[in-house]
Design an enzyme around this catalytic site. Sequence first.
Site, short mmCIF file in Angstrom:
data_model
loop_
_atom_site.label_atom_id
_atom_site.label_comp_id
_atom_site.label_asym_id
_atom_site.label_seq_id
_atom_site.Cartn_x
_atom_site.Cartn_y
_atom_site.Cartn_z
N ARG A 88 0.84 -1.21 0.00
CA ARG A 88 0.00 0.00 0.00
C ARG A 88 0.87 1.25 0.00
O ARG A 88 0.54 2.25 -0.64
CB ARG A 88 -0.94 -0.01 1.21
CG ARG A 88 -1.99 1.08 1.12
CD ARG A 88 -3.06 0.93 2.17
NE ARG A 88 -2.53 1.05 3.51
CZ ARG A 88 -3.21 0.75 4.62
NH1 ARG A 88 -4.44 0.31 4.54
NH2 ARG A 88 -2.67 0.90 5.80
N LYS A 190 -2.65 6.52 1.34
CA LYS A 190 -2.53 6.91 2.75
C LYS A 190 -1.61 8.12 2.82
O LYS A 190 -0.43 8.01 3.17
CB LYS A 190 -2.02 5.73 3.59
CG LYS A 190 -2.32 5.89 5.07
CD LYS A 190 -2.25 4.56 5.78
CE LYS A 190 -2.30 4.69 7.28
NZ LYS A 190 -3.57 5.18 7.81
N1 PLP Z 1 -9.24 4.18 6.70
C1 PLP Z 1 -8.47 5.18 7.15
C2 PLP Z 1 -8.82 6.56 6.74
C3 PLP Z 1 -7.37 4.90 7.98
O1 PLP Z 1 -6.59 5.88 8.45
C4 PLP Z 1 -7.09 3.56 8.32
C5 PLP Z 1 -5.91 3.22 9.12
O2 PLP Z 1 -4.91 2.81 8.64
C6 PLP Z 1 -7.92 2.56 7.83
C7 PLP Z 1 -8.98 2.90 7.03
C8 PLP Z 1 -7.67 1.12 8.16
O3 PLP Z 1 -6.63 0.59 7.41
P1 PLP Z 1 -5.78 -0.62 7.97
O4 PLP Z 1 -6.75 -1.68 8.33
O5 PLP Z 1 -4.91 -1.02 6.85
O6 PLP Z 1 -5.04 -0.10 9.14
C1 COI Z 2 -3.93 3.29 11.50
O1 COI Z 2 -4.84 2.61 11.96
O2 COI Z 2 -2.80 2.84 11.31
C2 COI Z 2 -4.15 4.70 11.17
O3 COI Z 2 -3.37 5.24 10.46
C3 COI Z 2 -5.33 5.35 11.75
C4 COI Z 2 -5.08 6.64 12.45
C5 COI Z 2 -4.12 6.55 13.57
C6 COI Z 2 -4.80 7.75 11.51
#
Ligand code: PLP
Ligand code: COI
Length: 346
Positions: A88, A190
């Site tokens: 990602r 991200k």
């Molecule tokens: N959506 C947003 C906007 C986030 O900041 C996060 C955190 O990383 C997620 C979703 C969840 O992604 P992940 O499950 O890869 O941490």
């Molecule tokens: C994560 O879950 O890793 C995130 O980036 C979410 C938040 C701390 C911005």
Amino acid sequence: MTGTHDRTVVDINWNNLGFSYIRTDFRYLAHWRGGEWATGELTRDNVLHISEGSTALHYGQQCFEGLKAYRCQDGSINLFRPDQNAARMQASCGRLLMPAVPTEMFIEACRQVVKANEHFIPPYGTGGSLYLRPFVIGVGDNIGVKSAPEFIFSVFCIPVGPYFKGGLVPTNFITSQYDRAAPHGTGAAKVGGNYAASLLPGQEAHEKNFGDVIYLDPATHTKIEEVGSANFFAITKDGKKFVTPQSPSILPSITKYSLLHLAEKRLGLQVEEGEVYIDRLDEFGEAGACGTAAVVTPIGGIQHGDQFHVFFSETEVGPITRRLYTELVGIQTGDREAPQGWIVKV
Ligand code: PLP
Ligand code: COI
């Protein structure tokens, strides 16, 4: 490489950790200059010295990741799906014209940081974990709107507990008139700009005592996209289907894809990535926010305009959300068998 012998004596109440910055001993730092990544090193210095003209400061040329290391019962340390975070981050870098960090370099950096800060990993059974924050920023002297001449890749870590209220406590969320990303913008990457856009709506939500914002699709504002810090899922009232929004402007959550797999393969549910209309929440008996920081947080209710929709309960977690949580956290902490490739031992 800095010697790792001289370590802070850690005095942390592991059972009382939240999600805030704690300075740990070592972070990884690598520079990209002249077309390639130099070998990275661990450093004790938690301050970056960068040009005032850095694109990261002016034009938001930066991206980040979030993943966790877990202490297992046998004392070993698990990283959860770091290859997915590496992939990602490569996609985020591509979207913002930054050089991708190769997967091996990404995982090696995470390993080094976890090992050097091993004394900061919350013990097994406390519910805490070591949160890793990899990031890439555009640096170097520059002023025009173009890609930076140099880049930094770094990984630091922080011991953390729950991001929302903690464990399986339901949290309430509120929809917003603001968008975090444009229909064909950077929502799936991200990148800091999405989070900068979410600060004001996030603060407004907190002031009204909600855990975070639920964003609606930026084109029509009729469908749920995601939470400001996590993806969204719901379980149909008959308890048979796991549904989660599909949209090009949401972050492809690694936790969400893991839950899609577990819901289907271990809980025997039907799974669907589709449309979740904000005026059809009655179809669902349970809902949750999922992500690395959020883990699986049950959603008590959603405020939308003057309507407050309660799912399972504002105080109790629903049975399917609980099973998903138990399965996911069990895999992460080594208590349950992981699907092939999900766990990388440090
Ligand atoms: N959506 C947003 C906007 C986030 O900041 C996060 C955190 O990383 C997620 C979703 C969840 O992604 P992940 O499950 O890869 O941490
Ligand atoms: C994560 O879950 O890793 C995130 O980036 C979410 C938040 C701390 C911005």
